[in-house]
Design an enzyme around this catalytic site. Structure first.
Site, PDB file in Angstrom:
ATOM      1  N   TRP A 211       0.827  -1.212   0.000  1.00 51.25           N
ATOM      2  CA  TRP A 211       0.000   0.000   0.000  1.00 51.25           C
ATOM      3  C   TRP A 211       0.861   1.262   0.000  1.00 51.25           C
ATOM      4  O   TRP A 211       0.412   2.326  -0.424  1.00 51.25           O
ATOM      5  CB  TRP A 211      -0.960  -0.004   1.197  1.00 51.25           C
ATOM      6  N   ASN A 212       2.114   1.160   0.462  1.00 47.13           N
ATOM      7  CA  ASN A 212       3.010   2.307   0.532  1.00 47.13           C
ATOM      8  C   ASN A 212       4.392   1.844   0.061  1.00 47.13           C
ATOM      9  O   ASN A 212       5.248   1.507   0.873  1.00 47.13           O
ATOM     10  CB  ASN A 212       3.060   2.850   1.954  1.00 47.13           C
ATOM     11  N   VAL A 215       7.853   3.622   1.379  1.00 50.77           N
ATOM     12  CA  VAL A 215       8.249   3.229   2.733  1.00 50.77           C
ATOM     13  C   VAL A 215       8.667   1.761   2.767  1.00 50.77           C
ATOM     14  O   VAL A 215       9.639   1.394   3.442  1.00 50.77           O
ATOM     15  CB  VAL A 215       7.096   3.496   3.727  1.00 50.77           C
ATOM     16  N   HIS A 216       7.942   0.903   2.037  1.00 49.21           N
ATOM     17  CA  HIS A 216       8.291  -0.517   2.016  1.00 49.21           C
ATOM     18  C   HIS A 216       9.700  -0.723   1.455  1.00 49.21           C
ATOM     19  O   HIS A 216      10.490  -1.506   2.006  1.00 49.21           O
ATOM     20  CB  HIS A 216       7.276  -1.289   1.174  1.00 49.21           C
ATOM     21  N   HIS A 249       4.504   5.987  13.784  1.00 48.32           N
ATOM     22  CA  HIS A 249       3.073   6.267  13.880  1.00 48.32           C
ATOM     23  C   HIS A 249       2.754   6.992  15.189  1.00 48.32           C
ATOM     24  O   HIS A 249       1.998   7.970  15.211  1.00 48.32           O
ATOM     25  CB  HIS A 249       2.275   4.965  13.799  1.00 48.32           C
ATOM     26  N   TYR A 311     -10.273  14.548  24.437  1.00 45.11           N
ATOM     27  CA  TYR A 311     -11.504  15.166  24.940  1.00 45.11           C
ATOM     28  C   TYR A 311     -11.456  15.314  26.464  1.00 45.11           C
ATOM     29  O   TYR A 311     -11.794  16.366  27.018  1.00 45.11           O
ATOM     30  CB  TYR A 311     -12.699  14.289  24.519  1.00 45.11           C
TER      31      TYR A 311
END
Length: 316
Positions: A211-212, A215-216, A249, A311
């Site tokens: 998917w990326n 980065v992979h 992340h 919150y």
């Protein structure tokens, strides 16, 4: 040759450490920086960190080759001839190029296609949209979490899953197809493989590998294969890649929000046992369904935990 290998490596490592730590310290110390601005700033510095890491490694491999040593696999199409002339210009081009892996000679397109570029720019403008539904559902879910009303939590989670996934898909197309292709066209950058058919993934591992692609390729070239060359097994090396990804992340979420809850880190680390379970017990369409469920439900759970904590910390 004016510095030894050890001194040069130490200076590179110090610079890489500063690239990661200094902007994070500024974000944490200054109250005027918003979470959105901090996220984009830290994202930019993370990209610079990965690029400089690759720049250091490739030049080290080239010096080893010049010294008569066999270059490690993963250098790709790098050629040593002529290196040293215009290296600063090459570095500036690399910093803007849509890739994280440095080469001495990048593939180049023969010409700039204006119609192709205009289509990508038009897509970039059209893809911009609101997330009001997600914000509303997230706020309601945070209130339900605070009251520990499990039926409302599940209801709000499912309501949050739809717009969250829709926005994620739009972001994927906007960034990996429109933005990176537009940038590549402007720079006449030849390698346009930014993603593969991750939507057909029959395993979680295949999804994360496709998917990326930028980065992979970086993880494969500068982290996974070097660990294998040092005698680390495939499974620990794969786990190490996921943990590094989990760190970044968490870095891109916790620092802008100025709270450390490790939900993003845990979510990425849980991909390791999930990948093992899917590859062991599910095949074909069942594995594909498991991958989509992990996307549609996994991301909202992590988002919901951060929304709740943010919150609680800021509303009270």
């Amino acid at each position: 040759g004016s510095l030894s290998q050890r001194v040069g490596a130490a200076l590179h490592n110090l610079n890489l450490l500063a690239v990661i730590c200094f902007p994070a310290a500024v974000v944490l110390l200054l109250t005027s920086i918003t979470p959105v601005g901090a996220f984009f700033t830290l994202g930019t510095y993370t990209i610079v960190f990965l690029k400089l890491f690759s720049f250091r490694d490739v030049n080290m491999w080239c010096r080893e080759r010049r010294g008569g040593n066999a270059a490690p696999s993963g250098v790709g199409t790098t050629r040593v001839g002529g290196h040293g002339v215009g290296v600063t210009r090459d570095l500036y081009y690399f910093l803007f190029a849509p890739t994280l892996c440095y080469e001495l000679n990048f593939p180049r397109s023969p010409r700039l296609r204006k119609r192709f570029l205009l289509r990508r720019l038009f897509e970039m403008v059209r893809a911009g949209g609101g997330g009001g539904w997600s914000r509303c559902a997230g706020g309601d879910a945070a209130a339900a979490l605070q009251d520990m009303d499990y039926s409302r939590i599940i209801e709000r989670l499912l309501k949050l899953a739809v717009p969250n996934h829709f926005i994620w898909l739009i972001f994927f197309y906007w960034f990996f197809h429109s933005c990176l292709n537009a940038l590549a066209e402007l720079l006449r950058f030849g390698d346009r493989e930014f993603y593969r058919d991750w939507w057909n993934s029959e395993s979680v591992t295949y999804f994360w590998q496709n998917w990326n692609i930028p980065v992979h390729k970086w993880c494969l070239r500068h982290f996974y294969k070097p660990m294998l060359r040092r005698g680390v097994g495939k499974w620990p090396a794969q786990m190490g890649v996921f943990l590094v990804s989990a760190f970044f992340h968490e870095y891109l979420v916790s620092v802008p929000l100025k709270m450390f809850r490790l939900w993003a880190f845990i979510g990425m680390a849980m991909q390791v046992p999930l990948a093992w379970l899917v590859s062991r017990f599910l095949r074909g369409n069942y594995g594909n369904a498991a991958m989509w469920l992990s996307l549609i439900l996994g991301q909202p759970i992590v988002v919901l935990m951060y929304v709740h904590d943010y919150y609680v910390l800021n509303s009270e």
